[in-house]
Design a protein around this motif. Structure first.
Motif, PDB file in Angstrom:
ATOM      1  N   LEU A 252       0.844  -1.207   0.000  1.00 36.59           N
ATOM      2  CA  LEU A 252       0.000   0.000   0.000  1.00 36.59           C
ATOM      3  C   LEU A 252       0.876   1.254   0.000  1.00 36.59           C
ATOM      4  O   LEU A 252       0.692   2.173  -0.805  1.00 36.59           O
ATOM      5  N   ASP A 253       1.848   1.296   0.921  1.00 35.69           N
ATOM      6  CA  ASP A 253       2.709   2.476   1.054  1.00 35.69           C
ATOM      7  C   ASP A 253       3.452   2.770  -0.247  1.00 35.69           C
ATOM      8  O   ASP A 253       3.501   3.914  -0.707  1.00 35.69           O
ATOM      9  N   ILE A 254       4.042   1.722  -0.831  1.00 38.33           N
ATOM     10  CA  ILE A 254       4.843   1.920  -2.055  1.00 38.33           C
ATOM     11  C   ILE A 254       3.947   2.334  -3.218  1.00 38.33           C
ATOM     12  O   ILE A 254       4.290   3.226  -3.998  1.00 38.33           O
ATOM     13  N   GLU A 255       2.769   1.692  -3.325  1.00 38.26           N
ATOM     14  CA  GLU A 255       1.902   1.982  -4.476  1.00 38.26           C
ATOM     15  C   GLU A 255       1.342   3.404  -4.412  1.00 38.26           C
ATOM     16  O   GLU A 255       1.222   4.075  -5.438  1.00 38.26           O
ATOM     17  N   ILE A 256       1.024   3.884  -3.214  1.00 40.21           N
ATOM     18  CA  ILE A 256       0.501   5.259  -3.109  1.00 40.21           C
ATOM     19  C   ILE A 256       1.594   6.274  -3.448  1.00 40.21           C
ATOM     20  O   ILE A 256       1.401   7.172  -4.265  1.00 40.21           O
ATOM     21  N   PRO A 430     -11.887   2.458   4.675  1.00 40.07           N
ATOM     22  CA  PRO A 430     -11.835   1.391   3.678  1.00 40.07           C
ATOM     23  C   PRO A 430     -13.085   1.382   2.791  1.00 40.07           C
ATOM     24  O   PRO A 430     -13.051   0.877   1.672  1.00 40.07           O
ATOM     25  N   VAL A 431     -14.193   1.958   3.282  1.00 41.06           N
ATOM     26  CA  VAL A 431     -15.425   2.004   2.488  1.00 41.06           C
ATOM     27  C   VAL A 431     -15.255   2.958   1.311  1.00 41.06           C
ATOM     28  O   VAL A 431     -15.870   2.799   0.263  1.00 41.06           O
ATOM     29  N   THR A 432     -14.379   3.969   1.455  1.00 43.06           N
ATOM     30  CA  THR A 432     -14.110   4.911   0.359  1.00 43.06           C
ATOM     31  C   THR A 432     -12.612   4.879   0.054  1.00 43.06           C
ATOM     32  O   THR A 432     -11.985   5.910  -0.176  1.00 43.06           O
ATOM     33  N   GLY A 433     -12.032   3.668   0.103  1.00 37.14           N
ATOM     34  CA  GLY A 433     -10.577   3.554   0.171  1.00 37.14           C
ATOM     35  C   GLY A 433      -9.825   3.580  -1.145  1.00 37.14           C
ATOM     36  O   GLY A 433     -10.306   4.069  -2.165  1.00 37.14           O
ATOM     37  N   TYR A 434      -8.619   3.027  -1.081  1.00 36.16           N
ATOM     38  CA  TYR A 434      -7.644   3.079  -2.169  1.00 36.16           C
ATOM     39  C   TYR A 434      -7.611   1.743  -2.900  1.00 36.16           C
ATOM     40  O   TYR A 434      -7.466   0.698  -2.261  1.00 36.16           O
ATOM     41  N   SER A 435      -7.720   1.773  -4.231  1.00 34.35           N
ATOM     42  CA  SER A 435      -7.590   0.534  -5.008  1.00 34.35           C
ATOM     43  C   SER A 435      -6.107   0.233  -5.176  1.00 34.35           C
ATOM     44  O   SER A 435      -5.383   1.033  -5.761  1.00 34.35           O
ATOM     45  N   VAL A 436      -5.678  -0.904  -4.659  1.00 39.85           N
ATOM     46  CA  VAL A 436      -4.266  -1.297  -4.773  1.00 39.85           C
ATOM     47  C   VAL A 436      -4.187  -2.771  -5.171  1.00 39.85           C
ATOM     48  O   VAL A 436      -5.192  -3.474  -5.181  1.00 39.85           O
ATOM     49  N   LEU A 437      -2.986  -3.206  -5.510  1.00 34.45           N
ATOM     50  CA  LEU A 437      -2.765  -4.596  -5.906  1.00 34.45           C
ATOM     51  C   LEU A 437      -1.779  -5.211  -4.919  1.00 34.45           C
ATOM     52  O   LEU A 437      -0.637  -4.757  -4.820  1.00 34.45           O
TER      53      LEU A 437
END
Length: 519
Positions: A252-256, A430-437
């Motif tokens: 998460l940290d790296i992708e953002i 998380p309900v309005t969160g970040y799309s990550v892989l």
């Protein structure tokens, strides 16, 4: 006869639910690091008070100047070397700039050197760890020289502040998740790709898969940033394959950060989850003369009450060094509302509560097209998590928070009695969160852990455009008017949102171009 002195703030007690399960193997080898006093402390304190006041004439120190003027004195290091030799310990590493000496030896040698008894403990959530009770002692010639002895115990110290969205259907008609780029647009970040910047990220476990990062950045249509893994002590990039574990945090940290500043270098400092590991990793990031991060993102923390005061003070003095070097530190304020999950009244999370970090709280965000339609305090109820925030019991009110009050959920407000947390906020539900892989799976994640790298990415863009680091930003942000979206609805338990600063979302979420103007 050598007199021994208890090291102030090194007291450890057995917390509830912990039991001794056996002796440590006296022949087992461990590493312990010793933090030493700063040279010219009074001169350094004078410099810090100018930085805290936002004095524009103060230029950041170079890492070389910090080491020379305010590192550990050679005599002090020599005393630790002599002490180590007398107890059969070896010096594994010494770093005068970071004021640290890493010692290696057996448990028996360390028990005798520091007059402690190390035992194996079991705790229902922390698992098994090596621990101690009482204080650490040092001899006459190290009394006043040594500020902290860390690593004798290796109990897990901190937890990651991210939350994976529970599997339920999002509300119809609302955009229920965002990419970091969509949030950067909603928050009006200035254009930029972070070229020439290094962003440091501190991780206490887990790891990332390069295949995830490549696929993710390709899906966003941005270049892949240069990601470097830096192992601290016995740490390293070790993905577990479990997206719900620390891998989720790391990725998460790296992708953002990478999505927002794809031309930056991202240095990820991996370490053990213990107070020694955490403090050493932040120290290595701050004093890194190779990667030289200008901004560091920390998404891990724990309630102030679970830190020993020697650990907290040692950590805080490293964060002071960062401020003197012009390195901005963004830290997540926690995901468990005003109690910080402590189970005992209101608590704030550390290191977010240090006055030398930009503490990042959470909001819940609704958008339509390219504009924010509603933004309130993130509070998804008991199970769902809420923005950490409140009033520190460990740190006094900083200069830039003088005169502020915390609005209470029950009505009324009270003047700050300590450092108020957080400073700023951003989308975290998380309900309005970040799309990550993560570990090959497309996931929606929230938590204040996402807000620290979001702000770190903003600051890296500003640094790149300015051609120099903005450094310690708190004083400037509190002075500036209208650079954040003021959040006035919601609560995090004991505290409520209100006009101006509040103990749920701080000054609010970023209006990126205005933040850039103020800095």
């Amino acid at each position: 006869m050598i007199n021994k002195h208890p090291l102030p703030g090194s007291e450890r007690t057995i917390e509830q639910g912990t039991k001794v399960i056996g002796q440590c193997d006296p022949a087992e080898r461990i590493e312990v690091f010793v933090m030493l006093r700063r040279r010219q402390q009074a001169k350094f304190d004078a410099l810090m008070s100018r930085i805290e006041a936002g004095d524009p004439s103060v230029k950041p120190l170079t890492r070389e100047a910090l080491a020379k003027d305010y590192g550990a004195a050679p005599d002090d290091i020599a005393k630790v070397r002599a002490f180590a030799a007398a107890h059969g310990l070896t010096v594994a590493r010494e770093d005068p700039a970071a004021r640290s000496v890493l010692l290696s030896g057996t448990i028996a040698q360390f028990q005798s050197a520091f007059e402690v008894k190390l035992e194996n403990y079991q705790h229902h959530t922390a698992g098994q760890f090596r621990g101690r009770t009482g204080t650490v002692s040092v001899p006459d010639d190290l009394h006043g020289v040594v500020e902290a002895v860390l690593g004798l115990d290796n109990r897990p110290q901190a937890r990651p502040h991210f939350r994976i969205r529970p599997p339920f259907a999002p509300a119809r008609g609302h955009q229920a998740s965002f990419t970091p780029l969509q949030l950067a647009a909603l928050y009006q970040f200035p254009q930029g790709d972070g070229d020439g910047q290094c962003v440091g990220i501190v991780e206490l476990g887990g790891g990332y898969n390069t295949s995830d990062l490549k696929a993710y950045f390709a899906s966003l249509g941005v270049a892949s940033p240069t990601v470097k893994s830096v192992g601290v002590d016995q740490g390293g990039n070790q993905p577990s394959g479990d997206p719900n574990g620390p891998d989720g945090e790391v990725t998460l940290d790296i992708e953002i950060v990478g999505a927002i500043v794809p031309r930056s270098t991202i240095a990820v400092y991996f370490t053990q989850n213990s107070d020694a590991g955490f403090i050493d990793a932040v120290s290595r990031a701050v004093h890194d003369t190779v990667n030289k991060p200008s901004v560091i993102s920390i998404s891990w923390g724990a309630p102030e009450s679970v830190w020993t005061s020697q650990s907290m003070q040692a950590f805080n003095s490293i964060l002071q060094s960062a401020a003197a070097l012009g390195v901005t530190i963004c830290a997540a304020s926690g995901d468990s509302g005003s109690s910080d999950g402590s189970g005992g009244g209101d608590q704030v999370d550390f290191p977010a509560s240090s006055p030398y970090v930009l503490a990042c709280g959470g909001t819940s965000l609704t958008a339509s097209g390219s504009s924010i339609t509603r933004e309130v305090v993130w509070n998804d109820g008991q199970q769902g998590g809420a923005s950490g925030g409140g009033v520190s019991r460990a740190f006094p009110v900083p200069a830039w928070q003088q005169g502020l009050s915390a609005t209470l959920s029950g009505g009324g407000s009270e003047p700050l009695s300590g450092r108020g947390v957080p400073d700023v906020a951003g989308d975290a539900s998380p309900v309005t969160g970040y799309s990550v892989l993560i570990d090959g799976t497309q996931t929606v994640v929230g938590g204040t852990s996402a807000v620290a790298p979001l702000w770190a990415g903003l600051i890296a863009r500003i640094n790149a455009a300015k051609g120099q680091p903005v450094g310690f930003v708190n004083a400037k942000l509190y002075k500036a008017q209208g650079v954040c979206n003021d959040i006035t609805q919601g609560n995090n338990g004991s505290f409520a949102a209100s006009a101006g600063w509040d103990a749920c979302t701080g000054l609010g979420s970023p209006i990126g171009q205005k933040v850039a103007g103020a800095l």
